[in-house]
Design a protein around this motif. Structure first.
Motif, PDB file in Angstrom:
ATOM      1  N   PHE A   1       0.754  -1.195   0.088  1.00 52.19           N
ATOM      2  CA  PHE A   1       0.065   0.141   0.061  1.00 52.19           C
ATOM      3  C   PHE A   1       0.881   1.074   0.006  1.00 52.19           C
ATOM      4  CE2 PHE A   1      -3.328   2.509   2.997  1.00 52.19           C
ATOM      5  CZ  PHE A   1      -3.485   3.205   1.713  1.00 52.19           C
ATOM      6  N   GLY A   2       1.120   1.814  -1.083  1.00 48.18           N
ATOM      7  CA  GLY A   2       1.997   3.044  -1.211  1.00 48.18           C
ATOM      8  C   GLY A   2       1.372   4.312  -1.217  1.00 48.18           C
ATOM      9  N   THR A   3       2.061   5.213  -1.009  1.00 51.25           N
ATOM     10  CA  THR A   3       1.658   6.731  -0.872  1.00 51.25           C
ATOM     11  C   THR A   3       1.294   6.984  -2.127  1.00 51.25           C
ATOM     12  OG1 THR A   3       3.217   7.152   0.739  1.00 51.25           O
ATOM     13  CG2 THR A   3       1.965   8.917  -0.128  1.00 51.25           C
ATOM     14  N   LEU A   4       1.857   6.800  -3.273  1.00 49.58           N
ATOM     15  CA  LEU A   4       1.584   7.169  -4.515  1.00 49.58           C
ATOM     16  C   LEU A   4       0.967   6.134  -5.450  1.00 49.58           C
ATOM     17  CD1 LEU A   4       2.475   9.569  -6.377  1.00 49.58           C
ATOM     18  CD2 LEU A   4       4.195   8.411  -7.447  1.00 49.58           C
ATOM     19  N   HIS A   5       1.357   4.915  -5.249  1.00 49.62           N
ATOM     20  CA  HIS A   5       0.573   3.803  -5.870  1.00 49.62           C
ATOM     21  C   HIS A   5       1.066   2.617  -5.201  1.00 49.62           C
ATOM     22  CE1 HIS A   5       3.906   5.090  -8.906  1.00 49.62           C
ATOM     23  NE2 HIS A   5       4.524   4.473  -8.006  1.00 49.62           N
ATOM     24  N   SER A   6      -0.040   1.546  -5.179  1.00 48.76           N
ATOM     25  CA  SER A   6       0.118   0.252  -4.826  1.00 48.76           C
ATOM     26  C   SER A   6       0.588  -0.662  -5.781  1.00 48.76           C
ATOM     27  CB  SER A   6      -1.060   0.085  -3.810  1.00 48.76           C
ATOM     28  OG  SER A   6      -1.313   1.012  -3.042  1.00 48.76           O
ATOM     29  N   LYS A   7       0.756  -2.037  -5.215  1.00 49.49           N
ATOM     30  CA  LYS A   7       1.318  -2.942  -6.092  1.00 49.49           C
ATOM     31  C   LYS A   7       0.398  -4.349  -5.579  1.00 49.49           C
ATOM     32  CE  LYS A   7       4.782   0.145  -6.029  1.00 49.49           C
ATOM     33  NZ  LYS A   7       5.230   1.035  -5.050  1.00 49.49           N
ATOM     34  N   ILE A   8       0.231  -5.067  -6.279  1.00 49.32           N
ATOM     35  CA  ILE A   8      -0.604  -6.168  -5.929  1.00 49.32           C
ATOM     36  C   ILE A   8       0.083  -7.666  -6.393  1.00 49.32           C
ATOM     37  CG2 ILE A   8      -2.795  -7.559  -5.804  1.00 49.32           C
ATOM     38  CD1 ILE A   8      -3.842  -4.944  -6.963  1.00 49.32           C
TER      39      ILE A   8
ATOM     40  N   GLY B   1      10.680   5.940  -0.639  1.00 44.88           N
ATOM     41  CA  GLY B   1       9.291   5.839  -1.326  1.00 44.88           C
ATOM     42  C   GLY B   1       9.090   7.453  -1.725  1.00 44.88           C
ATOM     43  N   HIS B   2       7.779   7.463  -1.815  1.00 43.92           N
ATOM     44  CA  HIS B   2       7.364   8.858  -2.353  1.00 43.92           C
ATOM     45  C   HIS B   2       7.167   9.755  -1.022  1.00 43.92           C
ATOM     46  CE1 HIS B   2       5.410  11.782  -4.579  1.00 43.92           C
ATOM     47  NE2 HIS B   2       4.146  11.726  -3.968  1.00 43.92           N
ATOM     48  N   SER B   3       6.904   9.168   0.291  1.00 50.49           N
ATOM     49  CA  SER B   3       6.901  10.113   1.395  1.00 50.49           C
ATOM     50  C   SER B   3       7.547   9.735   2.447  1.00 50.49           C
ATOM     51  CB  SER B   3       5.333  10.113   1.769  1.00 50.49           C
ATOM     52  OG  SER B   3       4.869   8.857   2.204  1.00 50.49           O
TER      53      SER B   3
ATOM     54  N   LYS C   1      12.151  15.638 -12.428  1.00 57.37           N
ATOM     55  CA  LYS C   1      12.864  14.920 -11.641  1.00 57.37           C
ATOM     56  C   LYS C   1      13.193  13.719 -12.035  1.00 57.37           C
ATOM     57  CE  LYS C   1      10.498  12.485  -8.446  1.00 57.37           C
ATOM     58  NZ  LYS C   1       9.951  12.231  -7.078  1.00 57.37           N
ATOM     59  N   LYS C   2      12.330  12.997 -12.749  1.00 61.13           N
ATOM     60  CA  LYS C   2      12.748  11.746 -13.260  1.00 61.13           C
ATOM     61  C   LYS C   2      13.613  12.054 -14.310  1.00 61.13           C
ATOM     62  CE  LYS C   2       8.500   9.215 -11.928  1.00 61.13           C
ATOM     63  NZ  LYS C   2       7.304   8.898 -12.522  1.00 61.13           N
ATOM     64  N   ILE C   3      13.490  12.873 -15.288  1.00 63.71           N
ATOM     65  CA  ILE C   3      14.706  12.795 -16.319  1.00 63.71           C
ATOM     66  C   ILE C   3      16.035  13.180 -15.806  1.00 63.71           C
ATOM     67  CG2 ILE C   3      15.094  14.364 -18.385  1.00 63.71           C
ATOM     68  CD1 ILE C   3      12.053  14.962 -18.619  1.00 63.71           C
ATOM     69  N   LEU C   4      16.205  13.901 -14.464  1.00 68.48           N
ATOM     70  CA  LEU C   4      17.350  14.321 -13.932  1.00 68.48           C
ATOM     71  C   LEU C   4      18.052  12.898 -13.389  1.00 68.48           C
ATOM     72  CD1 LEU C   4      16.963  18.093 -12.537  1.00 68.48           C
ATOM     73  CD2 LEU C   4      18.490  16.947 -14.299  1.00 68.48           C
ATOM     74  N   SER C   5      17.094  11.812 -13.147  1.00 72.98           N
ATOM     75  CA  SER C   5      17.847  10.906 -12.631  1.00 72.98           C
ATOM     76  C   SER C   5      18.702  10.214 -13.737  1.00 72.98           C
ATOM     77  CB  SER C   5      16.749   9.761 -12.099  1.00 72.98           C
ATOM     78  OG  SER C   5      15.924  10.256 -11.089  1.00 72.98           O
ATOM     79  N   ALA C   6      18.505  10.561 -15.171  1.00 72.60           N
ATOM     80  CA  ALA C   6      19.269   9.747 -16.209  1.00 72.60           C
ATOM     81  C   ALA C   6      19.991  11.078 -16.981  1.00 72.60           C
ATOM     82  CB  ALA C   6      18.518   9.047 -17.048  1.00 72.60           C
TER      83      ALA C   6
ATOM     84  N   GLY D   1      12.411   1.001  -3.479  1.00 66.44           N
ATOM     85  CA  GLY D   1      11.754   2.473  -3.499  1.00 66.44           C
ATOM     86  C   GLY D   1      11.978   3.472  -4.564  1.00 66.44           C
ATOM     87  N   GLY D   2      11.258   3.983  -5.395  1.00 66.20           N
ATOM     88  CA  GLY D   2      11.239   4.796  -6.455  1.00 66.20           C
ATOM     89  C   GLY D   2      12.285   5.862  -6.450  1.00 66.20           C
ATOM     90  N   THR D   3      12.358   6.350  -5.069  1.00 63.39           N
ATOM     91  CA  THR D   3      13.275   7.540  -4.901  1.00 63.39           C
ATOM     92  C   THR D   3      14.777   6.982  -4.796  1.00 63.39           C
ATOM     93  OG1 THR D   3      11.585   8.700  -3.969  1.00 63.39           O
ATOM     94  CG2 THR D   3      13.747   9.529  -3.113  1.00 63.39           C
TER      95      THR D   3
HETATM   96  P1  ATP Z   1       5.826   5.243   0.169  1.00 62.97           P
HETATM   97  O1  ATP Z   1       6.846   3.989   0.273  1.00 62.97           O
HETATM   98  O2  ATP Z   1       6.593   6.354   0.721  1.00 62.97           O
HETATM   99  O3  ATP Z   1       4.767   4.981   0.717  1.00 62.97           O
HETATM  100  P2  ATP Z   1       5.597   4.555  -2.553  1.00 62.97           P
HETATM  101  O4  ATP Z   1       5.548   3.226  -2.293  1.00 62.97           O
HETATM  102  O5  ATP Z   1       4.120   5.022  -3.439  1.00 62.97           O
HETATM  103  O6  ATP Z   1       5.657   5.392  -1.344  1.00 62.97           O
HETATM  104  P3  ATP Z   1       7.527   4.224  -4.590  1.00 62.97           P
HETATM  105  O7  ATP Z   1       6.500   3.710  -5.517  1.00 62.97           O
HETATM  106  O8  ATP Z   1       8.600   3.479  -4.040  1.00 62.97           O
HETATM  107  O9  ATP Z   1       6.681   5.091  -3.428  1.00 62.97           O
HETATM  108  O10 ATP Z   1       8.246   5.479  -5.221  1.00 62.97           O
HETATM  109  C1  ATP Z   1       7.502   6.541  -5.990  1.00 62.97           C
HETATM  110  C2  ATP Z   1       8.485   7.724  -5.837  1.00 62.97           C
HETATM  111  O11 ATP Z   1       9.499   7.573  -6.554  1.00 62.97           O
HETATM  112  C3  ATP Z   1       7.561   8.912  -6.501  1.00 62.97           C
HETATM  113  O12 ATP Z   1       8.008  10.290  -5.737  1.00 62.97           O
HETATM  114  C4  ATP Z   1       8.544   8.985  -7.929  1.00 62.97           C
HETATM  115  O13 ATP Z   1       8.450  10.411  -8.230  1.00 62.97           O
HETATM  116  C5  ATP Z   1       9.956   8.504  -7.420  1.00 62.97           C
HETATM  117  N1  ATP Z   1      10.344   7.917  -8.800  1.00 62.97           N
HETATM  118  C6  ATP Z   1      10.058   7.081  -9.366  1.00 62.97           C
HETATM  119  N2  ATP Z   1      10.983   6.945 -10.408  1.00 62.97           N
HETATM  120  C7  ATP Z   1      12.008   7.699 -10.376  1.00 62.97           C
HETATM  121  C8  ATP Z   1      13.088   8.218 -11.101  1.00 62.97           C
HETATM  122  N3  ATP Z   1      13.260   7.438 -12.252  1.00 62.97           N
HETATM  123  N4  ATP Z   1      13.489   9.247 -10.768  1.00 62.97           N
HETATM  124  C9  ATP Z   1      13.465   9.710  -9.522  1.00 62.97           C
HETATM  125  N5  ATP Z   1      12.409   9.477  -8.942  1.00 62.97           N
HETATM  126  C10 ATP Z   1      11.390   8.397  -9.363  1.00 62.97           C
END
Ligand code: ATP
Ligand code: MG
Length: 682
Positions: free
Chosen positions: A8-15, A202-204, A272-277, A339-341
């Motif tokens: 259960f994620g802040t931004l999105h969830s996975k099943i 993650g996101h938060s 932000k995502k573009i700047l990761s690469a 986690g995405g971040t």
């Molecule tokens: P939390 O675990 O905090 O509840 P979450 O599980 O929903 O949140 P994740 O799915 O782990 O979060 O990550 C989402 C975050 O990762 C978002 O802020 C997203 O913008 C960021 N993110 C995803 N891909 C990239 C990327 N390539 N570069 C930078 N940030 C990214």
């Protein structure tokens, strides 16, 4: 029982689901492996997950995210001020808990965060049921390790409102560790465990755990958290930067308009995502406000300078987890990123710097490890899906104490005790002993309220015994209370009994040699008798009657959504009202139309061939005629643009005639084949 695990994620969830002898992350109605954690309200129906995302820009005031940040909070929690920075809907008080006020079905309505999470869980349930083609009710859910009793209970209430049952509320970093450990076949003996540090940004929020793995088990050695450090903090820093820049450049105050702010935030996340690469990235936001198309760019160096305050905070949770584990960084065999971040290069660099330059590893799937682990945890409960035995030794994060009033006048008598200290294993049972002559109360609460998230209520539960049975000796009765910190990390009082000392006189044994026994005195024997003590428990969970009411309301809203989709949604209506056509509606409608079309062609062919011997002439004539009618209708104006119910009704009518034919064919054709196959295997 299906085996389902949810991150259960802040931004999105996975099943995750268990099938085909493995674990799969499933896709939703638009084939995404993640589902936005959003719930939205419209004039006729709700939109949840992908559907909510699709309409977010045009309906952001009635779209609610950050669900997992809100649940379990009281309306005056100071941390809600932080959440408001990331929310567009207005937060309100709903029966003493936080909720949102939205316009739904043309009226202002309020829903508690628990209800909103229930709506979202319902969507995840439907997505899973759709994929597995079977109803789903049990699942394991991963939540942050820093969640408290009240948050965990609220998650369970939400599931109950959605008509679901949570087999385990698992800490997310523990789920990740389980997914990692259970697939390893080369784990060492318990004397020399392998130590892995998992870092999830993650996101938060950010979670760190140090885990000791050995054959068949994992032990959580230390954890560290920053509840306010994630991708959204980076997005927010970028938002402030560009808002200031646009004030100069275009003379517009983006932050004064919710809509403009929302648009800029979307642009910042992309940048932000573009700047990761890349070392530089453009930002373009069309008609941000006052018909201005805003554009800018940012270099990696400037970006890292802007987010420096966020990066500064990365070291602390890493150090906390390491310190609690009692290990040095050299004793950690590997550091795994989740986690995405952790895709942000500066975030990685900071993690590495805080760990003395230790190499970082990404062998686990950054996005899906948690859902996979939760699914494994669910598989343990399944009678059909067999998984390797693996024991999980998780620990308690916040110490819990119990307190009581003195029974005696003795001022030295203690009135509180920490029953579950930090680091206590979870689950765990403890028995408390009280000496009482009358009924009494025991309160459980967090011992260090200042360590809890924001204004979380530190109160956990209350035990009340109205009376206690008198001790035959006239002394205080010894009452034992069983307390348990259960698998979900929730504390409760489970049993109470009195231990009464009884002295019974037993006749002296007869002399074996036949001598007279009259002179021997009777023996006194002390026996301890256990008697249940009736008690009631109060906790922060919703009352069953409230849950029932909310469950009914949820079922009604769910039915309304479905009815609107089935009867009101047609292709022209979808295209005409750009605000509310959602991807899953289009897919559902197309799916039923396709099903009807396919049936027409498939059946027509098979009537001449496979089913020819099983159909009576008059039956065939009738069905062919109906198929022709259905085909004509499909290509008529009416059939092109019908609603879902109309497609379903036409198909059902055809099947009433078609199904018996198919059944006859199966009976005679397939059964002998089964038998011959069976013979072969014998
Ligand atoms: P939390 O675990 O905090 O509840 P979450 O599980 O929903 O949140 P994740 O799915 O782990 O979060 O990550 C989402 C975050 O990762 C978002 O802020 C997203 O913008 C960021 N993110 C995803 N891909 C990239 C990327 N390539 N570069 C930078 N940030 C990214
Ligand atoms: Mg996460």
């Amino acid at each position: 029982m299906s085996v389902v695990g949810v991150d259960f994620g802040t931004l999105h969830s996975k099943i995750g689901v268990a099938r085909n002898r493995g674990i799969d992350i499933i896709v939703n109605e638009v084939s995404n492996r993640t589902t936005p954690s959003l719930v939205a309200f419209g004039p006729k129906q709700r939109a949840i997950g992908e559907a909510a995302k699709t309409q977010e820009t045009s309906n952001f005031k009635n779209t609610i995210g950050s669900l997992k940040r809100l649940i379990g909070r009281s309306p005056n929690d100071p941390e809600l001020e932080i959440e408001k920075k990331f929310l567009n809907a207005s937060l309100v008080d709903v029966n003493g808990t936080v909720g949102a006020e939205v316009t739904y079905l043309g009226e202002r309505q309020r829903f508690s965060a628990t209800q909103l999470v229930a709506m979202y869980f319902g969507k995840l349930r439907d997505t899973t049921a759709n994929e597995l083609r079977t109803p789903v009710s049990d699942f394991v859910i991963a939540v942050p390790g820093w969640y408290t009793d009240i948050q965990r209970r609220a998650i369970q209430d939400a599931a109950a409102i959605a008509g679901m049952n949570i087999l385990r509320v698992i800490n997310d970093s523990t789920a990740v560790a389980l997914g990692y450990g259970i697939t390893k076949t080369d784990l060492p003996d318990a004397d020399h465990p392998r130590h892995i540090m998992f870092v999830d940004v993650g996101h938060s929020s950010m979670s760190v755990s140090v885990i000791a793995f050995s054959k068949g088990q994992l032990v959580v050695k230390g954890t560290g958290y920053d509840r306010h450090l994630g991708g959204r903090n980076i997005d927010y820093a970028l938002l402030q930067h560009f808002a200031a820049e646009f004030k100069e450049k275009y003379r517009i105050d983006v932050l004064s308009s919710q809509k403009a702010t929302f648009r800029l935030a979307v642009g910042c996340e992309r940048l932000k995502k573009i700047l990761s690469a890349n070392t530089e990235a453009p930002l373009n936001v069309e008609s941000i406000m006052n018909d201005i198309d805003a554009s800018s760019k940012l270099s990696r160096d400037n970006y890292e300078a802007l987010i420096a305050p966020v990066l500064e905070r990365i070291a602390a949770p890493l150090q906390d987890a390491l310190a609690e584990s009692g290990l040095t960084i050299d004793q950690i065999d590997s550091v795994e990123l989740v986690g995405g971040t952790t895709r942000v290069p500066a975030v990685r660099a900071r993690i590495q710097a805080a760990l003395n330059g230790k190499a970082l590893s990404t062998t686990v799937n950054q996005d899906e490890a948690c859902a996979r682990g939760a699914t494994f945890a669910c598989a343990f409960f399944s009678p059909t899906f067999r998984v390797r035995e693996f024991s999980i030794k998780d620990t308690n994060h916040y110490p819990i104490k119990v307190s009581w009033d003195r029974a005696s006048g003795d001022p030295d008598e203690d009135t509180e005790l920490v029953v579950f200290p930090r680091g206590n294993s979870v689950p765990s049972t403890k028995v408390l002993t009280f000496y009482r002559k009358e009924g009494f109360e025991v309160h459980a609460e967090y011992a260090e309220p200042n360590t809890l998230p924001g204004g979380i209520n530190p109160w956990v539960a209350r035990f009340t015994a109205k009376s206690v049975p008198p001790d035959p000796s006239g002394d205080f009765t010894c009452v034992k209370i069983k307390t348990r910190l259960n698998l979900h990390g929730i504390m409760g009082f489970e049993a109470a009994y009195a231990e009464l000392v009884e002295e019974r006189e037993e006749p002296a044994p007869m002399e074996v040699d036949g001598g007279a026994a009259e002179n021997a005195p009777p023996k006194k024997k002390r026996a301890i008798k256990k008697i249940d003590v009736p008690f009631i428990v109060g906790a922060t969970s919703l009352d069953q009657s409230v849950i029932e009411k909310l469950r009914e309301l949820e079922a009604q809203m769910h039915a309304t959504d479905k009815l609107v989709q089935d009867t009101e949604v047609t292709f022209p209506s979808l295209l005409a009202t750009c605000e509310w056509p959602t991807d899953d509606m289009i897919i559902a409608l197309q799916d039923r139309k396709n099903a009807l079309e396919e049936y027409v062609y498939d059946m027509r062919g098979k009537l001449e061939d496979r089913y020819a011997a099983f159909v009576r002439p008059e039956e065939k004539e009738k069905l062919l005629h109906m198929l022709q009618e259905a085909e004509d209708w499909l290509y008529s104006e009416e059939g092109e643009d019908a609603n879902k119910s109309a497609y379903v009704a036409k198909l059902d009518a055809l099947k009433t005639i078609g199904d018996p034919i198919v059944a006859r064919y199966r009976e005679t054709e397939e059964r002998p084949r089964d038998i011959s196959q069976l013979r072969q295997t014998i």
